[in-house]
Design a protein around this motif. Structure first.
Motif, PDB file in Angstrom:
ATOM      1  N   ILE A 238      65.770 -33.701  85.067  1.00 64.89           N
ATOM      2  CA  ILE A 238      66.552 -32.876  84.145  1.00 64.89           C
ATOM      3  C   ILE A 238      67.855 -33.606  83.828  1.00 64.89           C
ATOM      4  O   ILE A 238      68.539 -34.096  84.726  1.00 64.89           O
ATOM      5  CB  ILE A 238      66.849 -31.504  84.770  1.00 64.89           C
ATOM      6  CG1 ILE A 238      65.546 -30.719  84.947  1.00 64.89           C
ATOM      7  CG2 ILE A 238      67.841 -30.715  83.922  1.00 64.89           C
ATOM      8  CD1 ILE A 238      65.711 -29.438  85.741  1.00 64.89           C
ATOM      9  N   ALA A 239      68.175 -33.675  82.546  1.00 58.90           N
ATOM     10  CA  ALA A 239      69.386 -34.342  82.104  1.00 58.90           C
ATOM     11  C   ALA A 239      70.452 -33.305  81.765  1.00 58.90           C
ATOM     12  O   ALA A 239      70.261 -32.477  80.871  1.00 58.90           O
ATOM     13  CB  ALA A 239      69.097 -35.213  80.884  1.00 58.90           C
ATOM     14  N   GLU A 240      71.567 -33.371  82.492  1.00 59.40           N
ATOM     15  CA  GLU A 240      72.669 -32.434  82.277  1.00 59.40           C
ATOM     16  C   GLU A 240      73.927 -33.201  81.880  1.00 59.40           C
ATOM     17  O   GLU A 240      74.318 -34.151  82.555  1.00 59.40           O
ATOM     18  CB  GLU A 240      72.942 -31.635  83.554  1.00 59.40           C
ATOM     19  CG  GLU A 240      74.147 -30.718  83.466  1.00 59.40           C
ATOM     20  CD  GLU A 240      74.466 -30.029  84.781  1.00 59.40           C
ATOM     21  OE1 GLU A 240      75.591 -29.518  84.916  1.00 59.40           O
ATOM     22  OE2 GLU A 240      73.589 -30.023  85.670  1.00 59.40           O
ATOM     23  N   ALA A 241      74.542 -32.794  80.790  1.00 58.43           N
ATOM     24  CA  ALA A 241      75.786 -33.419  80.336  1.00 58.43           C
ATOM     25  C   ALA A 241      76.960 -32.516  80.665  1.00 58.43           C
ATOM     26  O   ALA A 241      76.872 -31.294  80.525  1.00 58.43           O
ATOM     27  CB  ALA A 241      75.732 -33.687  78.832  1.00 58.43           C
ATOM     28  N   SER A 242      78.066 -33.121  81.087  1.00 62.75           N
ATOM     29  CA  SER A 242      79.266 -32.348  81.349  1.00 62.75           C
ATOM     30  C   SER A 242      80.483 -33.165  80.919  1.00 62.75           C
ATOM     31  O   SER A 242      80.418 -34.381  80.785  1.00 62.75           O
ATOM     32  CB  SER A 242      79.387 -31.986  82.829  1.00 62.75           C
ATOM     33  OG  SER A 242      79.661 -33.142  83.601  1.00 62.75           O
ATOM     34  N   GLY A 243      81.593 -32.428  80.711  1.00 62.39           N
ATOM     35  CA  GLY A 243      82.825 -33.081  80.312  1.00 62.39           C
ATOM     36  C   GLY A 243      83.127 -32.908  78.842  1.00 62.39           C
ATOM     37  O   GLY A 243      82.298 -33.227  77.988  1.00 62.39           O
ATOM     38  N   ARG A 244      84.303 -32.349  78.541  1.00 63.43           N
ATOM     39  CA  ARG A 244      84.782 -32.192  77.160  1.00 63.43           C
ATOM     40  C   ARG A 244      83.847 -31.328  76.311  1.00 63.43           C
ATOM     41  O   ARG A 244      83.639 -31.606  75.129  1.00 63.43           O
ATOM     42  CB  ARG A 244      84.995 -33.547  76.493  1.00 63.43           C
ATOM     43  CG  ARG A 244      85.898 -34.488  77.256  1.00 63.43           C
ATOM     44  CD  ARG A 244      86.107 -35.791  76.506  1.00 63.43           C
ATOM     45  NE  ARG A 244      84.863 -36.474  76.201  1.00 63.43           N
ATOM     46  CZ  ARG A 244      84.221 -37.252  77.034  1.00 63.43           C
ATOM     47  NH1 ARG A 244      84.704 -37.480  78.249  1.00 63.43           N
ATOM     48  NH2 ARG A 244      83.092 -37.838  76.679  1.00 63.43           N
ATOM     49  N   ILE A 245      83.292 -30.283  76.903  1.00 63.45           N
ATOM     50  CA  ILE A 245      82.375 -29.411  76.170  1.00 63.45           C
ATOM     51  C   ILE A 245      83.174 -28.316  75.478  1.00 63.45           C
ATOM     52  O   ILE A 245      83.834 -27.494  76.122  1.00 63.45           O
ATOM     53  CB  ILE A 245      81.334 -28.769  77.110  1.00 63.45           C
ATOM     54  CG1 ILE A 245      80.618 -29.843  77.937  1.00 63.45           C
ATOM     55  CG2 ILE A 245      80.352 -27.939  76.294  1.00 63.45           C
ATOM     56  CD1 ILE A 245      79.833 -30.846  77.145  1.00 63.45           C
ATOM     57  N   THR A 246      83.138 -28.289  74.157  1.00 63.58           N
ATOM     58  CA  THR A 246      83.771 -27.249  73.354  1.00 63.58           C
ATOM     59  C   THR A 246      82.801 -26.853  72.250  1.00 63.58           C
ATOM     60  O   THR A 246      81.805 -27.549  72.013  1.00 63.58           O
ATOM     61  CB  THR A 246      85.077 -27.751  72.707  1.00 63.58           C
ATOM     62  OG1 THR A 246      84.748 -28.734  71.697  1.00 63.58           O
ATOM     63  CG2 THR A 246      86.014 -28.371  73.735  1.00 63.58           C
ATOM     64  N   PRO A 247      83.069 -25.754  71.540  1.00 65.42           N
ATOM     65  CA  PRO A 247      82.189 -25.405  70.415  1.00 65.42           C
ATOM     66  C   PRO A 247      82.118 -26.505  69.366  1.00 65.42           C
ATOM     67  O   PRO A 247      81.117 -26.619  68.653  1.00 65.42           O
ATOM     68  CB  PRO A 247      82.850 -24.136  69.846  1.00 65.42           C
ATOM     69  CG  PRO A 247      83.556 -23.524  71.011  1.00 65.42           C
ATOM     70  CD  PRO A 247      84.074 -24.688  71.802  1.00 65.42           C
ATOM     71  N   GLU A 248      83.164 -27.345  69.291  1.00 65.27           N
ATOM     72  CA  GLU A 248      83.178 -28.412  68.300  1.00 65.27           C
ATOM     73  C   GLU A 248      82.400 -29.646  68.769  1.00 65.27           C
ATOM     74  O   GLU A 248      81.706 -30.292  67.970  1.00 65.27           O
ATOM     75  CB  GLU A 248      84.618 -28.825  67.986  1.00 65.27           C
ATOM     76  CG  GLU A 248      85.448 -27.765  67.274  1.00 65.27           C
ATOM     77  CD  GLU A 248      85.823 -26.584  68.146  1.00 65.27           C
ATOM     78  OE1 GLU A 248      85.885 -25.444  67.629  1.00 65.27           O
ATOM     79  OE2 GLU A 248      86.059 -26.795  69.366  1.00 65.27           O
ATOM     80  N   THR A 249      82.507 -29.979  70.062  1.00 61.06           N
ATOM     81  CA  THR A 249      81.836 -31.178  70.566  1.00 61.06           C
ATOM     82  C   THR A 249      80.403 -30.924  71.021  1.00 61.06           C
ATOM     83  O   THR A 249      79.592 -31.852  71.071  1.00 61.06           O
ATOM     84  CB  THR A 249      82.613 -31.774  71.751  1.00 61.06           C
ATOM     85  OG1 THR A 249      82.621 -30.822  72.839  1.00 61.06           O
ATOM     86  CG2 THR A 249      84.048 -32.096  71.356  1.00 61.06           C
ATOM     87  N   ALA A 250      80.092 -29.687  71.372  1.00 65.04           N
ATOM     88  CA  ALA A 250      78.785 -29.379  71.966  1.00 65.04           C
ATOM     89  C   ALA A 250      77.593 -29.743  71.090  1.00 65.04           C
ATOM     90  O   ALA A 250      76.594 -30.264  71.607  1.00 65.04           O
ATOM     91  CB  ALA A 250      78.731 -27.903  72.350  1.00 65.04           C
ATOM     92  N   PRO A 251      77.620 -29.496  69.762  1.00 63.00           N
ATOM     93  CA  PRO A 251      76.432 -29.812  68.965  1.00 63.00           C
ATOM     94  C   PRO A 251      76.007 -31.276  69.058  1.00 63.00           C
ATOM     95  O   PRO A 251      74.825 -31.579  69.265  1.00 63.00           O
ATOM     96  CB  PRO A 251      76.858 -29.433  67.542  1.00 63.00           C
ATOM     97  CG  PRO A 251      77.868 -28.362  67.733  1.00 63.00           C
ATOM     98  CD  PRO A 251      78.628 -28.767  68.963  1.00 63.00           C
ATOM     99  N   ALA A 252      76.952 -32.201  68.918  1.00 62.82           N
ATOM    100  CA  ALA A 252      76.595 -33.614  68.971  1.00 62.82           C
ATOM    101  C   ALA A 252      76.087 -34.007  70.353  1.00 62.82           C
ATOM    102  O   ALA A 252      75.161 -34.819  70.487  1.00 62.82           O
ATOM    103  CB  ALA A 252      77.802 -34.471  68.587  1.00 62.82           C
ATOM    104  N   ILE A 253      76.681 -33.432  71.394  1.00 62.12           N
ATOM    105  CA  ILE A 253      76.225 -33.715  72.757  1.00 62.12           C
ATOM    106  C   ILE A 253      74.808 -33.194  72.954  1.00 62.12           C
ATOM    107  O   ILE A 253      73.937 -33.880  73.509  1.00 62.12           O
ATOM    108  CB  ILE A 253      77.188 -33.096  73.782  1.00 62.12           C
ATOM    109  CG1 ILE A 253      78.549 -33.810  73.715  1.00 62.12           C
ATOM    110  CG2 ILE A 253      76.616 -33.179  75.201  1.00 62.12           C
ATOM    111  CD1 ILE A 253      79.637 -33.148  74.543  1.00 62.12           C
ATOM    112  N   ALA A 254      74.543 -31.986  72.479  1.00 56.44           N
ATOM    113  CA  ALA A 254      73.203 -31.411  72.607  1.00 56.44           C
ATOM    114  C   ALA A 254      72.169 -32.206  71.817  1.00 56.44           C
ATOM    115  O   ALA A 254      71.011 -32.328  72.233  1.00 56.44           O
ATOM    116  CB  ALA A 254      73.217 -29.959  72.144  1.00 56.44           C
ATOM    117  N   GLU A 255      72.575 -32.755  70.697  1.00 55.23           N
ATOM    118  CA  GLU A 255      71.657 -33.519  69.844  1.00 55.23           C
ATOM    119  C   GLU A 255      71.218 -34.846  70.454  1.00 55.23           C
ATOM    120  O   GLU A 255      70.276 -35.473  69.955  1.00 55.23           O
ATOM    121  CB  GLU A 255      72.311 -33.756  68.484  1.00 55.23           C
ATOM    122  CG  GLU A 255      72.395 -32.488  67.637  1.00 55.23           C
ATOM    123  CD  GLU A 255      73.355 -32.615  66.461  1.00 55.23           C
ATOM    124  OE1 GLU A 255      73.906 -33.730  66.266  1.00 55.23           O
ATOM    125  OE2 GLU A 255      73.579 -31.610  65.763  1.00 55.23           O
TER     126      GLU A 255
END
Length: 281
Positions: A238-255
């Motif tokens: 399972i790949a989990e990302a953390s750090g600097r997660i905001t409503p603005e940054t989250a979409p690109a991180i999720a993509e």
């Protein structure tokens, strides 16, 4: 939303009431309001959001007066707009006034968590990633705050140190490396316990995968590194990302293709949702 068992909530609400009532009770309400006065009040949303914590609210009132009547109009997990009546409560005025602040504290704080969660969940809805909370909770309120995350559409990470292995940077530094830390964990825990390892580089990621980690926490990686990491993982963990997660940054991180995004601020720093208690004539 499936509510938490009352036995989990009541001690927390009772402690908050005892803190507020102090050594002499509500001397303001007792002095100003005749004992037989009744009232009907409404919890009203001052802004848009997602509701969580109504069970705490109900218990706060009922602990002071079991004859009070609560009518919930918008339950936990549902959205509200400014001016919406969330619930009403009717009965003796003194206990209503005495429980007001504790009830609003729980409702506003937990609804704030749910609202913050919902904002990011909505922002990443076009991806397969899920949003998870962390253990960065207000002491004593973890179960309630994690419930609020679920009300907002998020998922829960581990609840404590005993329900999963999460090997972080300090564990790695003291153990002597990623591989040795993961292997020691694998040898120590039972077959039902998952092992996650935090990594900061792609070399550490490879080491964690080779050692048999079930999940990897990709900490503060940029988008290019996250995309490379997802490719290297290739579904093996399972790949989990953390750090600097905001409503603005989250979409690109999720993509980038990660399975989870985790954010500690959802519980430790979410802004309280503005909810008022208004007297109804």
């Amino acid at each position: 939303m499936t509510p938490l068992p009352r036995i989990m909530i009541e001690p927390l609400v009772r402690a908050a009431l005892l803190e507020d009532l102090g050594r002499a009770g509500d001397i303001t309400a007792d002095a100003v309001i005749p004992e037989d006065t009744t009232a009907r009040v409404a919890f009203v949303a001052r802004e848009a959001g997602v509701i969580a914590g109504l069970d705490c609210t109900a218990i706060a009132f009922l602990l002071l007066d079991s004859t009070l009547t609560l009518d919930v109009r918008i339950p936990d997990g549902k959205t509200v707009a400014p001016g919406d009546v969330i619930a009403t409560i009717e009965g003796r005025a003194r206990p209503i006034l005495s429980a007001e602040r504790v009830a609003l504290n729980f409702l506003g704080q937990l609804s704030g968590v749910a609202t913050a969660t919902s904002g990011i969940v909505t922002a990443i809805a076009h991806t397969r990633a899920k949003l998870a909370c962390t253990r960065k909770t207000i002491p004593g309120l973890r179960a309630l705050q994690k419930y609020a995350v679920r009300c907002g559409g998020g998922a829960n990470h581990r609840f404590g140190l005993d329900d999963a292995v999460l090997i972080k940077d300090n564990h790695i530094a003291i153990a002597g490396g990623v591989g040795i830390a993961v292997r020691r964990a694998r040898q120590s825990v039972g077959h039902l316990v998952k092992i996650e390892c935090e990594v900061e580089t792609l070399d550490q990621l490879t080491e964690a995968l080779d050692a048999g980690a079930d999940a990897v926490l990709l900490d503060n990686m940029d988008l290019a590194a996250l995309q490379n990491a997802v490719t290297i993982i290739g579904g093996k963990a399972i790949a989990e990302a953390s750090g600097r997660i905001t409503p603005e940054t989250a979409p690109a991180i999720a993509e980038t293709g990660v399975d989870l995004i985790s954010a500690g601020w959802l519980t430790h720093s979410a802004r309280v949702l503005d909810i008022g208690l208004d007297f109804m004539t």
